[in-house]
Design an enzyme around this catalytic site. Sequence first.
Site, short mmCIF file in Angstrom:
data_model
loop_
_atom_site.label_atom_id
_atom_site.label_comp_id
_atom_site.label_asym_id
_atom_site.label_seq_id
_atom_site.Cartn_x
_atom_site.Cartn_y
_atom_site.Cartn_z
N HIS A 148 19.64 -0.03 10.27
CA HIS A 148 18.74 1.09 10.48
C HIS A 148 19.39 2.17 11.33
O HIS A 148 19.32 3.36 11.03
CB HIS A 148 17.46 0.57 11.16
N CYS A 151 23.87 6.82 -5.60
CA CYS A 151 23.38 7.20 -4.27
C CYS A 151 24.11 6.48 -3.13
O CYS A 151 23.59 6.36 -2.04
CB CYS A 151 21.88 6.95 -4.16
#
Length: 753
Positions: free
Chosen positions: A361, A673
């Site tokens: 994260h 991506c």
Amino acid sequence: MLEVLRRVIQEVNGARNLDAALATMVRRIRKAMLTDVCSFYLYDQELDSLVLMETIGLRTQAVGRVVLPLGEGLVGLVAKRSEPLNLEDARIHPHFRYFEATGEERYSSFLGVPIIHQRKMLGVLVVQQAEKRRYDDEDEAFLVTMAAQLAGVLAHALATGNLTRPSLSGSQAMFKGVAASPGIAMGEAVVIAPPADLNSVPDLVPNDEAFEVARLKEAIAKTRDEIRAAAERLVNRISSQELALFDVYQQMLGEAALAEEVEKRIREGQWAPGALADVVRRHVQYLERVDDDYLRERAADIRDLGRRVLAHLQEDSPNTPETYPNNAILVGDEISVAMLGEVPRDKLKGLVSVRGSSTSHVAIVARAMGIPTVLGMVDLPLPRLSGAQVVLDGHRGRLFVRPGAELTSYYETLIAEEDALTALLEHEQCLPSETTDGYELPLMVNTGLAVDAAALLKSRISGVGLYRTEVPFMITERFPGEKEQTRLYRDQLEGFSPLPVVMRTLDIGGDKDLPYFPIEEANPFLGWRGMRVTLDHPEVLMVQLRAMLKASQGLDNLYVLFPMITNVEEVDEALKLLDRAIVELGEEGITVHRPKIGVMIEVPATIYQMDALAKRVDFFSVGSNDLTQYLLAVDRNNPRVSDLYDALHPALLGALVELSQDAKRLDKPISLCGELAGDPAGALLLMAMGFTSLSMNAPSLPKVRAAIRRVSFSDAQTLLDDIMCLDTPAQVHQHLEARMKAWELSHLMPPKD
């Protein structure tokens, strides 16, 4: 022998300087092997030579004076060949070289083994005997094992500057980790200490010694009360023998010696947590080395007590400082997004963490914010970094501590060049990403954070190629509810409307855990992650799908993407849940249109299921980061093998060509991506392959757009044809660098050594 090995490693680990560590090592080995001589030669990279650094048995005046070029003498031969050399009579070997200063003419037998860490030569360990002696297999195995064990210890010691010699290298130290967010930063290291970790307490000079002593005593008193209360709670649940451990703890805390020793360290110039950590570590290291089993077991008790007292001390010492320097490089064992949020954005210049990975994260946030970040820096000496001047290279995954003038000047030049390039490219960011011969490749952005400003990005992109829905899940203390998710998704869809927004369903697992939904697995990347989790918990997926659909009302720019697909059945099951959500909302009076559906191609198995998948979905999105690590069997977050992780590996490029051709044959759009899309040279290759769009982090957009606008599509296709004929990643990189240089686009590429 195993016991001897363990003790030597402990003693070397506990040494405070190079002399003490090496002296311990050679004496212990000589005694264990019952031999006359044990010596250690350190490899000096600048000299490309081996220097005698410590010996017992040879003349001590030879230390530091005997220097052997690589390949010269028996020791140089061991280093050059990177393999052991075992000789009964060393003097008759053609490589034998006599050094008068050592007095080694007295010794016949020779056994030398290289000390190697992550393919890098650190030195050579040698034992010698006066009479002719063929060291047996057990002797050789012991020395090889010792060298392997010492390799990590020495690598860490030399890198940290804790075990170094001024004659061989300066105070500058370099650490290597996993590059998680590109860029370069220079500034002051600010160490964030994890709670109750004795090995990560930074060294700080106290402002008020009396205050530090007082809070130490208070912390000890609180720990005594805590242990007493624990004993009372357990008095009827454990045996009297186990209960006696609590008495032992009380006795240890009651002994004046421990507290007095910590107080003494405080008065010598160390704050209370640092003084406590120093004293506890010293006691633990001593107890772990003694022969008495009972005393060795007490080492664990001392360590546990130290952690308990430290936890109370840290209640008064916030893990994050009250003020930050203007150029703060945040350094910690494991940095969370919450820690990140406590640093003023204008002062935060870089992030460094012992733990973490390029897909964690904090890495996702750092890339979105454009903050250079290096994670997985396992050899970092946290306590000695606080306040140090550092250079962080997020391109190559490096941290330089106390950099020299030459290195500082080099990186200052790189930063200035990067700033100038950013300013130069800014004026064309609203222009189309179109080649010189008129081929347009849509560029999209990866989002998922509040820092992604839709208003600024909207005129520069063709849409959102990847909205990471797991990010809102990560920053809460529970699964967000349907209303909360609907609001978040509506903000994204509305903010970027009418541009398409591809929303990936919850992708957790691997190295992306939720604090309230931990997944403990031996091999998380091959385990329960992505679609495997949400299909096992349809209640979570249904709430998310309902929220997405409700958020899309009246906008119709929602695209739904399913991650980590392995089998076609998983897609069928997910589509059933989506259809059920549409029906349920209809029954509630909410009419929604079925969005376009896509799957992520990141598991190699899906490469061979494109036809079956095309019957079920509307588009494909390649997750090149995961596809690379799965195809190459390389954990990209493991510093030991991260060099093998290469998105330009010929096998991966071949797979990407095949995927784009299949998508074209099946008349389905295909996007990519991963990080490869944000690399200017990689983007040119993907364009030539036929990918219909590329999605990347916002900071990568300017350079990728610039590369596309300065190259013709036909030239890009020629480049791809040339690249596909190459055999190795190194050849691919060299060819790309040469072509980018010929096109005068080298300034768009990350800096090279």
